[in-house]
Motif scaffolding. Structure first.
Motif, PDB file in Angstrom:
ATOM      1  N   LYS A  95       0.986  -1.357   0.046  1.00 36.60           N
ATOM      2  CA  LYS A  95       0.060   0.050  -0.064  1.00 36.60           C
ATOM      3  C   LYS A  95       0.670   1.154  -0.135  1.00 36.60           C
ATOM      4  O   LYS A  95       0.442   2.266  -0.556  1.00 36.60           O
ATOM      5  CB  LYS A  95      -0.944  -0.045   1.282  1.00 36.60           C
ATOM      6  N   GLU A  96       2.159   1.203   0.487  1.00 36.44           N
ATOM      7  CA  GLU A  96       2.870   2.261   0.588  1.00 36.44           C
ATOM      8  C   GLU A  96       3.399   2.841  -1.110  1.00 36.44           C
ATOM      9  O   GLU A  96       3.609   3.959  -1.123  1.00 36.44           O
ATOM     10  CB  GLU A  96       4.383   2.031   1.445  1.00 36.44           C
ATOM     11  N   LEU A  97       3.279   2.127  -1.826  1.00 37.22           N
ATOM     12  CA  LEU A  97       3.525   2.336  -3.280  1.00 37.22           C
ATOM     13  C   LEU A  97       2.683   3.546  -3.572  1.00 37.22           C
ATOM     14  O   LEU A  97       3.074   4.239  -4.435  1.00 37.22           O
ATOM     15  CB  LEU A  97       3.406   1.054  -4.308  1.00 37.22           C
ATOM     16  N   PHE A  98       1.294   3.426  -3.135  1.00 34.82           N
ATOM     17  CA  PHE A  98       0.629   4.603  -3.708  1.00 34.82           C
ATOM     18  C   PHE A  98       0.607   6.052  -2.919  1.00 34.82           C
ATOM     19  O   PHE A  98       0.193   6.712  -3.057  1.00 34.82           O
ATOM     20  CB  PHE A  98      -0.794   3.927  -3.215  1.00 34.82           C
ATOM     21  N   ASN A  99       1.837   6.079  -2.273  1.00 38.44           N
ATOM     22  CA  ASN A  99       2.405   7.377  -1.558  1.00 38.44           C
ATOM     23  C   ASN A  99       3.067   8.201  -2.828  1.00 38.44           C
ATOM     24  O   ASN A  99       3.241   9.186  -2.853  1.00 38.44           O
ATOM     25  CB  ASN A  99       3.257   7.058  -0.655  1.00 38.44           C
ATOM     26  N   ALA A 100       3.371   7.628  -4.007  1.00 39.31           N
ATOM     27  CA  ALA A 100       4.035   7.899  -5.102  1.00 39.31           C
ATOM     28  C   ALA A 100       2.766   8.742  -5.804  1.00 39.31           C
ATOM     29  O   ALA A 100       2.632   8.210  -7.066  1.00 39.31           O
ATOM     30  CB  ALA A 100       4.722   6.768  -5.996  1.00 39.31           C
ATOM     31  N   LYS A 101       2.462   9.882  -5.490  1.00 41.97           N
ATOM     32  CA  LYS A 101       1.295  10.564  -6.041  1.00 41.97           C
ATOM     33  C   LYS A 101       1.638  11.105  -7.394  1.00 41.97           C
ATOM     34  O   LYS A 101       0.554  11.300  -7.953  1.00 41.97           O
ATOM     35  CB  LYS A 101       0.864  11.783  -5.161  1.00 41.97           C
ATOM     36  N   LYS A 102       2.694  11.173  -7.821  1.00 46.25           N
ATOM     37  CA  LYS A 102       2.833  11.824  -9.004  1.00 46.25           C
ATOM     38  C   LYS A 102       2.960  10.617 -10.291  1.00 46.25           C
ATOM     39  O   LYS A 102       3.229  10.842 -11.244  1.00 46.25           O
ATOM     40  CB  LYS A 102       4.583  12.602  -9.243  1.00 46.25           C
ATOM     41  N   LEU A 103       2.863   9.354  -9.947  1.00 46.79           N
ATOM     42  CA  LEU A 103       2.701   8.171 -10.667  1.00 46.79           C
ATOM     43  C   LEU A 103       1.681   8.534 -11.914  1.00 46.79           C
ATOM     44  O   LEU A 103       0.387   8.744 -11.663  1.00 46.79           O
ATOM     45  CB  LEU A 103       2.309   7.198  -9.791  1.00 46.79           C
ATOM     46  N   VAL A 104       2.161   8.539 -12.886  1.00 48.73           N
ATOM     47  CA  VAL A 104       1.384   8.667 -14.285  1.00 48.73           C
ATOM     48  C   VAL A 104       0.948   7.239 -14.824  1.00 48.73           C
ATOM     49  O   VAL A 104       0.136   6.877 -15.667  1.00 48.73           O
ATOM     50  CB  VAL A 104       2.078   9.468 -15.084  1.00 48.73           C
ATOM     51  N   THR A 105       2.185   6.406 -14.978  1.00 47.38           N
ATOM     52  CA  THR A 105       2.086   4.903 -15.606  1.00 47.38           C
ATOM     53  C   THR A 105       2.435   3.795 -14.568  1.00 47.38           C
ATOM     54  O   THR A 105       3.602   4.245 -13.912  1.00 47.38           O
ATOM     55  CB  THR A 105       3.148   5.027 -16.903  1.00 47.38           C
ATOM     56  N   LEU A 106       1.662   2.955 -14.158  1.00 41.23           N
ATOM     57  CA  LEU A 106       1.882   1.743 -13.648  1.00 41.23           C
ATOM     58  C   LEU A 106       1.750   0.504 -14.604  1.00 41.23           C
ATOM     59  O   LEU A 106       0.666   0.196 -14.763  1.00 41.23           O
ATOM     60  CB  LEU A 106       1.006   1.678 -12.356  1.00 41.23           C
ATOM     61  N   GLU A 107       2.705  -0.258 -14.793  1.00 39.05           N
ATOM     62  CA  GLU A 107       2.603  -1.454 -15.507  1.00 39.05           C
ATOM     63  C   GLU A 107       2.964  -2.430 -14.549  1.00 39.05           C
ATOM     64  O   GLU A 107       4.157  -2.717 -14.025  1.00 39.05           O
ATOM     65  CB  GLU A 107       3.657  -1.567 -16.633  1.00 39.05           C
ATOM     66  N   VAL A 108       2.172  -3.675 -14.475  1.00 40.09           N
ATOM     67  CA  VAL A 108       2.544  -4.800 -13.622  1.00 40.09           C
ATOM     68  C   VAL A 108       1.767  -5.945 -14.405  1.00 40.09           C
ATOM     69  O   VAL A 108       1.452  -6.852 -13.742  1.00 40.09           O
ATOM     70  CB  VAL A 108       1.700  -4.520 -12.145  1.00 40.09           C
ATOM     71  N   LYS A 109       2.337  -6.035 -15.514  1.00 32.53           N
ATOM     72  CA  LYS A 109       1.520  -7.071 -16.388  1.00 32.53           C
ATOM     73  C   LYS A 109       2.588  -8.380 -16.121  1.00 32.53           C
ATOM     74  O   LYS A 109       3.707  -8.311 -15.795  1.00 32.53           O
ATOM     75  CB  LYS A 109       1.462  -7.034 -17.803  1.00 32.53           C
ATOM     76  N   ASN A 110       1.983  -9.515 -16.497  1.00 31.85           N
ATOM     77  CA  ASN A 110       2.575 -10.932 -16.230  1.00 31.85           C
ATOM     78  C   ASN A 110       3.190 -11.086 -14.947  1.00 31.85           C
ATOM     79  O   ASN A 110       4.382 -11.709 -14.759  1.00 31.85           O
ATOM     80  CB  ASN A 110       3.629 -11.121 -17.419  1.00 31.85           C
ATOM     81  N   ASN A 111       2.416 -10.781 -13.855  1.00 33.35           N
ATOM     82  CA  ASN A 111       2.732 -11.302 -12.607  1.00 33.35           C
ATOM     83  C   ASN A 111       1.834 -12.277 -12.161  1.00 33.35           C
ATOM     84  O   ASN A 111       1.105 -12.903 -12.816  1.00 33.35           O
ATOM     85  CB  ASN A 111       2.907 -10.052 -11.691  1.00 33.35           C
ATOM     86  N   ASN A 112       1.457 -12.227 -10.721  1.00 38.02           N
ATOM     87  CA  ASN A 112       0.765 -13.153 -10.226  1.00 38.02           C
ATOM     88  C   ASN A 112      -0.335 -12.391  -9.100  1.00 38.02           C
ATOM     89  O   ASN A 112      -0.642 -12.942  -8.219  1.00 38.02           O
ATOM     90  CB  ASN A 112       1.483 -14.266  -9.394  1.00 38.02           C
ATOM     91  N   LEU A 113      -0.446 -11.240  -9.381  1.00 33.60           N
ATOM     92  CA  LEU A 113      -1.305 -10.278  -8.444  1.00 33.60           C
ATOM     93  C   LEU A 113      -2.814 -11.014  -8.330  1.00 33.60           C
ATOM     94  O   LEU A 113      -3.424 -11.157  -9.357  1.00 33.60           O
ATOM     95  CB  LEU A 113      -1.676  -9.018  -9.150  1.00 33.60           C
ATOM     96  N   LEU A 114      -3.024 -10.959  -6.907  1.00 36.09           N
ATOM     97  CA  LEU A 114      -4.343 -11.585  -6.624  1.00 36.09           C
ATOM     98  C   LEU A 114      -5.370 -10.490  -6.543  1.00 36.09           C
ATOM     99  O   LEU A 114      -6.805 -10.570  -6.721  1.00 36.09           O
ATOM    100  CB  LEU A 114      -4.381 -12.313  -5.309  1.00 36.09           C
ATOM    101  N   VAL A 115      -5.113  -9.242  -5.780  1.00 32.66           N
ATOM    102  CA  VAL A 115      -5.929  -8.305  -5.525  1.00 32.66           C
ATOM    103  C   VAL A 115      -4.982  -7.010  -5.637  1.00 32.66           C
ATOM    104  O   VAL A 115      -3.866  -6.910  -5.574  1.00 32.66           O
ATOM    105  CB  VAL A 115      -6.425  -8.373  -3.806  1.00 32.66           C
ATOM    106  N   LEU A 116      -5.950  -5.804  -5.693  1.00 34.39           N
ATOM    107  CA  LEU A 116      -5.120  -4.495  -5.700  1.00 34.39           C
ATOM    108  C   LEU A 116      -5.642  -3.825  -4.391  1.00 34.39           C
ATOM    109  O   LEU A 116      -6.706  -3.979  -3.908  1.00 34.39           O
ATOM    110  CB  LEU A 116      -5.519  -3.701  -6.984  1.00 34.39           C
ATOM    111  N   PRO A 117      -4.608  -3.088  -3.816  1.00 33.50           N
ATOM    112  CA  PRO A 117      -5.061  -2.386  -2.558  1.00 33.50           C
ATOM    113  C   PRO A 117      -6.154  -1.213  -2.799  1.00 33.50           C
ATOM    114  O   PRO A 117      -5.859  -0.444  -3.814  1.00 33.50           O
ATOM    115  CB  PRO A 117      -3.737  -1.739  -2.100  1.00 33.50           C
ATOM    116  N   ASN A 118      -7.045  -0.896  -1.913  1.00 36.90           N
ATOM    117  CA  ASN A 118      -7.714   0.383  -1.992  1.00 36.90           C
ATOM    118  C   ASN A 118      -7.184   1.446  -2.332  1.00 36.90           C
ATOM    119  O   ASN A 118      -7.596   2.545  -2.790  1.00 36.90           O
ATOM    120  CB  ASN A 118      -8.646   0.331  -0.836  1.00 36.90           C
TER     121      ASN A 118
END
Length: 158
Positions: A95-118
């Motif tokens: 959830k700390e990743l979402f402190n990067a408030k200037k994020l414009v592009t987030l690519e997380v393809k081809n992983n094993n993500l089960l859920v995304l944090p609120n």
């Protein structure tokens, strides 16, 4: 005395920039170390004003394991605008990743993500979100609050 008064703030500003770059690099080094990876940092970062603004943590050699965990410190890369984490072994995003408030592009393809944090809803500047080929069953309803989002890629999930 006047020269000292002018030079001291300049030296302090330069020191702060070097410290910021060193701190940002230490976060990336920590990510690689915690995942037992020997990737060349300089090939994977883009720096502007001595802060990391783009970070490429794609696993370029998919025959080897990639990143399986991101430490909470990644949220301290506050100037980060582009983050790619493709072809790794991530099952979750801190959830700390979402402190990067200037994020414009987030690519997380081809992983094993089960859920995304609120906390995803806090990325008000996010324009591109690539979640292809994970194990997501549903998205948090907060994705609808991402008013800047123009590209959402989801195929290849559950």
């Amino acid at each position: 005395m006047k020269k000292t008064a002018i030079i001291l703030p300049v030296i302090l500003a330069l020191f702060m920039q070097v410290q910021a770059n060193s701190y940002d690099r230490s976060i990336v080094e920590s990510i690689l170390e915690k995942n037992d990876l020997n990737w060349n940092i300089d090939e994977r970062i883009t720096v502007e004003g001595n802060r990391i603004v783009a970070l490429d943590l794609d696993n370029k050699d998919i025959s080897n394991p990639g990143i399986y965990q991101l430490p909470a410190e990644i949220g301290n890369l506050t100037e980060l605008r582009v983050l790619t984490l493709n072809d790794n072994d991530l099952t979750q995003l801190p959830k700390e990743l979402f402190n990067a408030k200037k994020l414009v592009t987030l690519e997380v393809k081809n992983n094993n993500l089960l859920v995304l944090p609120n906390e995803l809803k806090t990325l008000k500047r996010l324009q591109e979100l690539d979640l292809r080929n994970n194990e997501l069953i549903e998205l948090p309803s907060q994705v609808g609050q991402l008013k800047s989002l123009v590209k959402l890629q989801l195929w290849g999930n559950e």
